[in-house]
Scaffold this motif. Structure first.
Motif, short mmCIF file in Angstrom:
data_model
loop_
_atom_site.label_atom_id
_atom_site.label_comp_id
_atom_site.label_asym_id
_atom_site.label_seq_id
_atom_site.Cartn_x
_atom_site.Cartn_y
_atom_site.Cartn_z
N ILE A 231 1.06 -1.11 0.10
CA ILE A 231 -0.30 -0.16 0.07
C ILE A 231 1.34 1.50 0.16
O ILE A 231 0.71 1.99 -0.35
CB ILE A 231 -1.09 0.12 1.45
N ALA A 232 1.72 1.35 0.65
CA ALA A 232 3.31 2.31 0.69
C ALA A 232 3.52 3.14 -0.52
O ALA A 232 3.88 3.37 -0.75
CB ALA A 232 3.68 2.41 1.59
N VAL A 233 4.06 1.59 -1.46
CA VAL A 233 4.84 1.34 -2.74
C VAL A 233 3.66 2.20 -3.37
O VAL A 233 3.78 3.08 -4.19
CB VAL A 233 5.30 0.69 -3.33
N VAL A 234 2.14 1.86 -3.32
CA VAL A 234 1.07 2.44 -4.25
C VAL A 234 0.96 3.76 -3.78
O VAL A 234 1.01 4.89 -5.17
CB VAL A 234 0.09 1.63 -4.45
N ALA A 235 1.28 4.17 -2.59
CA ALA A 235 0.95 5.52 -2.84
C ALA A 235 1.42 6.56 -2.76
O ALA A 235 1.67 7.71 -3.18
CB ALA A 235 0.35 6.01 -0.70
N GLY A 236 2.92 6.07 -2.50
CA GLY A 236 4.60 6.66 -3.54
C GLY A 236 4.67 7.06 -4.58
O GLY A 236 4.28 7.96 -5.24
N LEU A 237 4.41 6.30 -6.05
CA LEU A 237 3.83 6.56 -6.98
C LEU A 237 2.49 6.77 -7.63
O LEU A 237 3.17 7.44 -8.30
CB LEU A 237 3.65 4.16 -7.46
N SER A 238 1.66 6.42 -7.10
CA SER A 238 0.45 7.77 -7.43
C SER A 238 0.82 8.62 -7.26
O SER A 238 1.04 10.28 -7.81
CB SER A 238 -0.93 6.90 -6.69
N SER A 239 1.84 9.64 -5.64
CA SER A 239 1.73 10.71 -5.58
C SER A 239 3.01 11.30 -6.63
O SER A 239 2.52 12.10 -6.79
CB SER A 239 2.25 10.24 -4.07
#
Length: 363
Positions: A231-239
């Protein structure tokens, strides 16, 4: 009729080579007070010892937590026919490659953009003057003027400890990272032995049930850690993609900040979004509004779509229990306590449901 004869059997114990034990000591007030005082002294000494090695214990705890999270990957490789030692080596090398790749890809631009951010703080403060409400507050209290005088590159560098302080922090962080990596590899290699050794400390009549409960708790912790990282990786990439599109400065540093804060349950994503939105407003009013809209929408998607999908098979904790556990974790162990709060609560709920409640129902 035969007469019964009582025969007294006297068992003579062999005399010990250290002499015959004396009678028990009288429980005089002096002996009781001395024993109690000695116990308090030992307890206080143990407390001081734990305080002195607290940082090392935290590193050990983090390594154990990571080993539990990486163990499912080791188990999967062993099911595919790979020996346990080779599976541990493969997972450890893979994790270190990912870590090194992230450092190589993120640290140089992060350092560069962080320095640029420090140098640009006065300019950002000047940009905040475009807001009418802030201007009125500044005319009354001179807030922005005082902030601009304080937020100079020299003061920020001095606040961070100067060059020597930065070197010390870097070496300390490097030492802690290497220590955690080495301990994690050792814990993964000896995972089964440590687990079985812990189960042997339990009475044999309860060992099987404790093993089942312990394995379930370890499975939940591993699943939670893997899901939280995803979830953290998805949030970082999306941001990162969003910040590149709208043209906000320092996208690497801000995306890394979002990914790190997103690891903190419940409140982490909001903290990261607030910081990035402030930088967006400092860039332009349109960029700030776009950041607020994006993070509000993304957090709804994460809360109701991404998070339940990833965590459905991991842990199920109510929102109230999650918030309270995070607050207590932060108070006790800081960021580390916030990261482990959810799986700890899930383990406690499992024990209450499977042990405490059935025992209470039988009374």
């Amino acid at each position: 009729m035969p007469t019964e004869i009582d025969v007294e059997v006297v068992v003579v114990e062999p005399e010990s080579r250290f002499g015959k034990p004396g009678p028990p000591m009288r429980r005089s007030p002096l002996i009781i007070g001395f024993t109690a005082g000695l116990g308090l002294l030992l307890a206080y000494s143990a407390y001081l010892a734990v305080q002195n090695v607290r940082s090392i214990l935290i590193l050990i705890f983090i390594a154990m937590f990571l080993a539990i999270g990486l163990n499912p990957a080791v188990v999967r490789l062993t099911k595919w026919g790979m020996p346990r030692g080779l599976a541990v080596a493969a997972v450890g090398i893979g994790a270190m490659l990912v870590l090194c790749g992230g450092i190589v890809a993120l640290i140089p631009p992060l350092v560069q953009q962080s320095n640029e951010l420090v140098d640009s703080l006065p300019q950002y403060i000047d940009n905040l003057r475009r807001n009418d409400q802030l201007n009125r507050l500044n005319e009354q209290y001179q807030l922005l003027d005082q902030l601009k005088n304080v937020a100079t590159p020299g003061n920020v560098t001095k606040a961070l400890g100067g060059v020597w302080g930065g070197v010390q922090v870097a070496f300390s962080a490097l030492f802690n990272i290497l220590t955690v990596i080495i301990l994690t590899v050792y814990f993964m290699a000896a995972f089964d032995r440590l687990k079985e050794g812990g189960y042997r400390l339990v009475p044999a009549t309860r060992r099987e049930r404790v093993r089942l409960l312990g394995d379930e708790i370890l499975t939940k912790v591993g699943a939670y850690l893997g899901g939280a990282l995803a979830i953290a990786v998805v949030a970082g990439l999306s941001s990162f993609v969003f910040l590149l599109i709208i043209g906000v400065a320092y996208p690497y540093a801000l995306a890394v900040l979002i990914a790190i804060t997103d690891l903190i349950p419940q409140i982490g994503a909001t903290l990261g979004a607030v910081v990035v939105s402030i930088v967006g407003f400092a860039t332009s009013l349109q960029a700030g509004i776009a950041c607020v809209v994006f993070f509000v929408i993304y957090q709804q998607v994460e809360n109701y779509a991404i998070y339940p999908t990833v965590m459905r098979r991991a842990v199920k904790v109510s929102d109230l229990a999650a918030i309270l556990s995070v607050l207590l974790g932060v108070a006790l162990m800081g960021v580390v306590g916030a990261l482990i709060a959810i799986p700890v609560v899930a383990a406690v709920q499992l024990l209450v449901r499977e042990v405490v409640i059935p025992r209470q129902n039988t009374r």
